[in-house]
Motif scaffolding. Structure first.
Motif, mmCIF file in Angstrom:
data_model
loop_
_atom_site.group_PDB
_atom_site.id
_atom_site.type_symbol
_atom_site.label_atom_id
_atom_site.label_comp_id
_atom_site.label_asym_id
_atom_site.label_seq_id
_atom_site.Cartn_x
_atom_site.Cartn_y
_atom_site.Cartn_z
ATOM 1 N N ARG A 1 0.846 27.928 -27.961
ATOM 2 C CA ARG A 1 1.995 28.541 -27.285
ATOM 3 C C ARG A 1 3.249 27.882 -27.825
ATOM 4 O O ARG A 1 3.449 26.671 -27.653
ATOM 5 C CB ARG A 1 1.879 28.357 -25.772
ATOM 6 C CG ARG A 1 0.579 28.927 -25.218
ATOM 7 C CD ARG A 1 0.387 28.629 -23.738
ATOM 8 N NE ARG A 1 -0.974 28.936 -23.307
ATOM 9 C CZ ARG A 1 -1.463 28.648 -22.111
ATOM 10 N NH1 ARG A 1 -0.688 28.035 -21.217
ATOM 11 N NH2 ARG A 1 -2.724 28.958 -21.811
ATOM 12 N N HIS A 2 4.045 28.681 -28.487
ATOM 13 C CA HIS A 2 5.217 28.151 -29.181
ATOM 14 C C HIS A 2 6.140 27.411 -28.207
ATOM 15 O O HIS A 2 6.493 27.920 -27.152
ATOM 16 C CB HIS A 2 5.971 29.281 -29.876
ATOM 17 C CG HIS A 2 5.161 29.940 -30.964
ATOM 18 N ND1 HIS A 2 4.761 29.274 -32.096
ATOM 19 C CD2 HIS A 2 4.653 31.187 -31.064
ATOM 20 C CE1 HIS A 2 4.060 30.079 -32.863
ATOM 21 N NE2 HIS A 2 3.977 31.264 -32.253
ATOM 22 N N GLY A 3 6.499 26.197 -28.591
ATOM 23 C CA GLY A 3 7.367 25.377 -27.783
ATOM 24 C C GLY A 3 6.657 24.611 -26.677
ATOM 25 O O GLY A 3 7.270 23.801 -25.982
ATOM 26 N N LYS A 4 5.351 24.872 -26.487
ATOM 27 C CA LYS A 4 4.613 24.216 -25.407
ATOM 28 C C LYS A 4 3.443 23.388 -25.910
ATOM 29 O O LYS A 4 3.075 22.408 -25.285
ATOM 30 C CB LYS A 4 4.106 25.261 -24.405
ATOM 31 C CG LYS A 4 5.230 25.998 -23.673
ATOM 32 C CD LYS A 4 4.671 26.963 -22.651
ATOM 33 C CE LYS A 4 5.782 27.667 -21.892
ATOM 34 N NZ LYS A 4 5.250 28.631 -20.885
ATOM 35 N N GLY A 5 2.832 23.801 -27.024
ATOM 36 C CA GLY A 5 1.710 23.044 -27.565
ATOM 37 C C GLY A 5 0.447 23.867 -27.649
ATOM 38 O O GLY A 5 0.464 25.094 -27.508
ATOM 39 N N SER A 6 -0.679 23.181 -27.865
ATOM 40 C CA SER A 6 -1.987 23.823 -28.001
ATOM 41 C C SER A 6 -2.763 23.682 -26.694
ATOM 42 O O SER A 6 -2.853 22.583 -26.139
ATOM 43 C CB SER A 6 -2.782 23.177 -29.147
ATOM 44 O OG SER A 6 -2.099 23.340 -30.376
ATOM 45 N N PHE A 7 -3.306 24.792 -26.227
ATOM 46 C CA PHE A 7 -4.029 24.813 -24.956
ATOM 47 C C PHE A 7 -5.464 25.265 -25.183
ATOM 48 O O PHE A 7 -5.735 26.113 -26.038
ATOM 49 C CB PHE A 7 -3.369 25.777 -23.969
ATOM 50 C CG PHE A 7 -2.056 25.287 -23.426
ATOM 51 C CD1 PHE A 7 -1.981 24.734 -22.154
ATOM 52 C CD2 PHE A 7 -0.902 25.367 -24.191
ATOM 53 C CE1 PHE A 7 -0.774 24.281 -21.653
ATOM 54 C CE2 PHE A 7 0.309 24.909 -23.697
ATOM 55 C CZ PHE A 7 0.382 24.361 -22.423
#
Length: 259
Positions: free
Chosen positions: A66-72
């Protein structure tokens, strides 16, 4: 630090280690993965190696970025939407779709003329290049944000027998069923479901995460002698929805006994 001591390219080894952590529950569904710097320190590898490992896990569908949030970690939970595929009929003879009221049109429907392909011709029992009326809709379920691509394809031969269909072929399926029964058809339906990976425009329009297949539902309405009258297609992300069916037993033909 977890030492990497496995055969294969280094990024594949790191991907395997992260995969094990996901499958074991150490990295829970919907949780944020450790940062690149944390993964570099954990596995003693470089930033490009971590990025290649994450890219490999995205391709497998285990991770969302998720761009700007990281990898989930991708959720493996229950789909957010159950689509009931029954067809009901009112006392007045009108058709009702159980989920018909959940969908809103995200944009104006598109009406056009087209021709059968190998796939649509097979479902409609027509040769390729037979003339059709087409109608495309982009639907959205406002309560869950689920998006769906909906298409109806009406053969010219069907529309010619029902003038209102030729004049306005972009009616919703329940209205098409009504017009066909008013023309004297006693309808039956067949439906097939298959999964496939999305084309780029489908992935963009449906806003699908990486490595997410599409559910492609094809429903054919049949008239007398089991002749296909029109085709309805629905495409949506397999991560968002499940299909529900009510199954009843067919009546077996009565056996004739010899006198």
């Amino acid at each position: 630090m977890s030492e990497i001591q496995r055969p294969g390219a280094l990024y594949q080894q790191v991907a395997a280690a992260i995969r094990e952590a996901i499958l074991s529950g150490e990295f829970a569904p919907d949780s944020l993965l450790p940062s690149e710097a944390q993964l570099m320190a954990r596995y003693g590898v470089s930033r490009p190696t971590v990025r290649n490992a994450i890219a490999a896990l995205r391709a497998e569908g285990l991770i969302d970025v998720r761009h700007g949030k990281g990898s989930f970690v991708r959720s493996s939970g229950h789909p957010v939407l159950t689509i009931d595929r029954r067809i009901s009929r009112t006392a007045e003879g009108k058709f009702v779709m159980p989920n018909g009221d959940i969908w809103q049109e995200a944009e104006e429907p598109s009406t056009y003329r087209t021709r059968t392909t190998k796939d649509t011709g097979r479902l409609l029992q027509l040769d390729t290049e037979e003339a059709l009326f087409g109608c495309d809709r982009l639907l959205i379920d406002p309560s869950t944000g689920t998006r769906a691509l909906h298409r109806t394809l009406i053969p010219f031969t069907t529309a010619e027998a029902v003038p209102l269909l030729a004049e306005e072929p972009c009616k919703r399926p329940a209205a098409i069923y009504w017009l066909l029964t008013q023309d004297g058809h006693r309808l039956t339906w067949t439906e097939t479901v298959r999964a496939h990976m999305p084309l780029p425009d489908e992935r963009t329009t449906l806003q699908l995460p990486d490595a997410t297949p599409i559910l492609h539902i094809a429903r054919v309405a049949h008239g007398a002698d089991d002749r296909p009258l029109f085709l309805e297609e629905l495409r949506l992300g397999a991560d968002r929805a499940e299909l529900a069916y009510r199954i009843t037993a067919d009546k077996q033909p009565t056996r004739r006994t010899r006198a």
